[in-house]
Structures are given as structure tokens and as C-alpha cells.
Design an enzyme around this catalytic site. Structure first.
Site, PDB file in Angstrom:
ATOM      1  N   GLY A  22     106.153 -74.344  15.168  1.00  0.00           N
ATOM      2  CA  GLY A  22     105.980 -75.006  13.882  1.00  0.00           C
ATOM      3  C   GLY A  22     105.343 -74.104  12.844  1.00  0.00           C
ATOM      4  N   GLY A  26     103.720 -75.374   6.250  1.00  0.00           N
ATOM      5  CA  GLY A  26     102.442 -76.057   6.223  1.00  0.00           C
ATOM      6  C   GLY A  26     101.326 -75.402   7.001  1.00  0.00           C
ATOM      7  N   ILE A  27     100.687 -76.187   7.843  1.00  0.00           N
ATOM      8  CA  ILE A  27      99.547 -75.726   8.621  1.00  0.00           C
ATOM      9  C   ILE A  27      99.928 -74.563   9.523  1.00  0.00           C
ATOM     10  CG2 ILE A  27      97.921 -76.406  10.433  1.00  0.00           C
ATOM     11  CD1 ILE A  27      98.052 -79.257   9.247  1.00  0.00           C
ATOM     12  N   GLY A  28     101.088 -74.650  10.168  1.00  0.00           N
ATOM     13  CA  GLY A  28     101.522 -73.596  11.071  1.00  0.00           C
ATOM     14  C   GLY A  28     101.649 -72.257  10.379  1.00  0.00           C
ATOM     15  N   SER A 151      96.135 -84.988  16.970  1.00  0.00           N
ATOM     16  CA  SER A 151      96.087 -85.702  15.701  1.00  0.00           C
ATOM     17  C   SER A 151      95.004 -86.758  15.759  1.00  0.00           C
ATOM     18  CB  SER A 151      97.455 -86.369  15.446  1.00  0.00           C
ATOM     19  OG  SER A 151      97.376 -87.369  14.443  1.00  0.00           O
ATOM     20  N   TYR A 176     104.146 -92.253  18.100  1.00  0.00           N
ATOM     21  CA  TYR A 176     103.544 -90.990  17.670  1.00  0.00           C
ATOM     22  C   TYR A 176     102.187 -90.804  18.338  1.00  0.00           C
ATOM     23  CZ  TYR A 176     101.552 -87.357  14.679  1.00  0.00           C
ATOM     24  OH  TYR A 176     100.962 -86.201  14.214  1.00  0.00           O
TER      25      TYR A 176
END
Length: 314
Positions: A22, A26-28, A151, A176
């Protein structure tokens, strides 16, 4: 609560291989950029080569000396996971860091992977489970740190043991949460088994808090034609510095877990601000859903069975 760490001192990673799933967004992408700046040879396994190539250019613009390359990976396909593992094994380079960061969130209707698993469970958990199992020799050779990105949703819900695929009654948010609880249980059990079996792997958990990413944005391939109201609110709050984090701050817990001299195996890291939604990274109290070693062993066994990928016995 342990002391928060706002200035992360990363280990010198010169010449060491780091793999970030990922990492094209974004964060990755922020995690990959910081690892490259610390000297790591960063491998980004991506599903979309064009998006991955653009990310490589972005990282190199920020870190001109960056050693960053792409590989192909679709975590929703066990065949693709096996192909990546074969490719990396053929290259023969030990892996020092693996960040299990990729994920999908709340498709509006139930979807399945190519292998028939509910899409979130199959991608977020089973894909990473199979990847770690297949990369185990390279991870052992590199005395790797494996960080699994969970998360805040893993602090809610439960494993739906009687219907892991959510076939009888699909609830996207609950599915999720299940996928992230499963990934967290796996990450903790990985550290325990590594210690027992002498694998030399250190496994940690991280969570990014809440920040504007693409998880809740428009994803036509998932049946989400427009941004959700949730992501619009997250963007608004984040831009004004209200309660939530930014993509930059949200990357810090995983960096602390995976590459800081201050992290330890079997620990959990996340933001230290109000509600643990934003702020500097720090060690966190383990979520109650992750505390059962029995559940961890059970999800490990189930995951080996359904993926057909096994770890060594310990």
C-alpha cells in the site's frame, strides 16, 4: 501511559531492504519516503503500475538518493501473493522491514476476492498472512521487523467466527473491524511464535489514528462512486487541525513500530492525542479485542487452512 515520541529517530537502514504494501498512496507513501530517507532500499509492491511509477517519482523528488523500486502485487489474490514471494526469493535479498499497510474499507455491498473470501478479510488480513508466511525465509535472514497496520476500528466489533465471510448478513463496518482485529491477532501471534521458534523476527502493531486518506474516498472499482460523508468531514477537521491527524502524522506510528530504535516486539503504537485519533506517536494500551491468545491461535489456524499456506510448527 508510556511517554509519547514526537521526534522519531529511525535506525540507519543503509543498504537494507524494506517492503511496504500500500505504498503508492497516502500513509504508505509517507512511510516509504521516510524509510528511503533513512537509507533503506524500498520495495513497493503495487496493484496499479502507473500509480506506482508516479509514486516512485514523488519519493525521488523528496529524497534524491532514494533507492525505490516497484513489484506487482494484488493482495486480494493468493496467486499474486505467491508470485511476489517467488520474485523476491529469486532476488535473494534479506528483508529487514515489512510494513503490512495496504487495505480496503467498507465496500457498500459484499464483495469477494478472486479466491472467494469476503474482500476486506481476504485483502486486509489473509493476503498479508500469506505474504508473511511465504516471505518467512527472507524475513528470518534479515532479522526483520514486521509491522501490521491495524485501525481504531479494531477496538470495536469482533471476529464473526460463525460466518467469517459475512455471507448470511453483510455489514461493511463490522467486516472491516473483523479484518483489522484478525490482522492484529496475527501480528501478536507472529511475535510469540518467532520467539518460541527462533525465527529472529520482531512483530509489532501500529494504527494511524484518523486522517484523510483514500480509504473512504470514491472507489468506483469497489462500487463507491463518490466520496463518503465521513471522508469529507475527516478532511475538513484535519485541514483545521481539529482532533484528527494528517497523512504525515498518521505515518509516524508505523515508522516508530518498524524502524525506530525505541520500539519493541509485541507492542502496539499509535497517536497519543485525544482519543488516540491524532498527535505524536506513542506506545498504546492493547485493544481488548486483541488480548486473547486463544483467539490469536485460532485465527492463525483458520488462516493457514483457508489460504493453504503454512508456517513452521513451533
Amino acid at each position: 501511559m508510556p511517554r509519547s515520541i514526537s521526534e522519531i529517530s529511525l535506525s540507519d537502514l543503509t543498504g537494507q531492504r524494506a517492503v511496504v504494501t500500500g505504498g503508492s498512496d497516502g500513509i504508505g507513501r509517507r512511510i516509504a519516503t521516510r524509510l528511503a530517507a533513512a537509507g533503506a532500499e524500498v520495495v513497493l509492491p503495487v496493484r496499479n503500475p502507473a500509480k506506482g511509477a508516479a509514486t516512485v517519482e514523488t519519493i525521488r523528488a523528496a529524497v534524491p538518493s532514494a533507492a525505490v523500486t516497484l513489484r506487482q502485487l494484488d493482495l486480494s489474490s493468493l496467486e499474486s501473493v505467491a508470485a511476489l514471494a517467488d520474485t523476491l526469493a529469486g532476488e535473494g535479498d534479506p528483508i529487514r522491514i515489512l510494513v503490512n499497510n495496504a487495505g480496503i474499507m467498507t465496500p457498500p455491498s459484499r464483495q469477494v476476492t478472486v479466491d472467494g473470501f469476503e474482500s476486506q478479510f481476504g485483502t486486509n488480513h489473509l493476503g498479508h498472512f500469506a505474504l508473511v508466511a511465504r516471505l518467512l525465509p527472507l524475513l528470518t535472514a534479515g532479522r526483520a521487523r514486521v509491522t501490521s497496520q491495524i485501525s481504531v476500528s479494531a477496538n470495536n466489533g469482533a471476529i464473526n467466527w460463525d460466518d467469517l465471510g459475512w455471507e448470511r448478513s453483510y455489514a461493511g463496518g463490522r467486516a472491516y473491524s473483523q479484518s483489522k482485529i484478525a490482522l492484529g491477532l496475527f501480528g501478536l501471534e507472529l511475535d510469540r511464535r518467532s520467539r518460541a521458534g527462533g525465527w529472529g523476527i520482531t512483530s509489532t502493531l501500529a494504527h494511524p489514528g484518523v486522517a484523510p486518506t483514500s480509504l473512504l474516498a470514491a472507489r468506483p472499482e469497489m462500487g463507491r462512486a463518490a466520496d463518503t460523508a465521513g471522508v469529507r468531514l475527516i478532511r475538513w477537521l484535519s485541514a483545521r487541525g481539529i482532533l484528527l491527524g494528517t497523512p504525515e502524522s498518521a505515518a509516524l506510528p508505523a515508522l516508530l513500530a518498524a524502524a525506530s530504535t525505541a520500539s519493541e516486539g509485541g507492542r502496539f503504537y499509535g497517536p497519543s492525542g485525544a482519543g488516540h485519533l491524532g498527535g505524536p506517536p506513542a506506545e498504546q494500551k492493547l485493544y481488548s479485542r486483541l488480548g486473547s491468545e486463544e483467539d490469536a491461535r485460532r485465527i492463525w489456524t483458520v488462516s493457514e487452512h483457508v489460504t493453504g499456506v503454512a508456517f513452521p510448527a513451533v
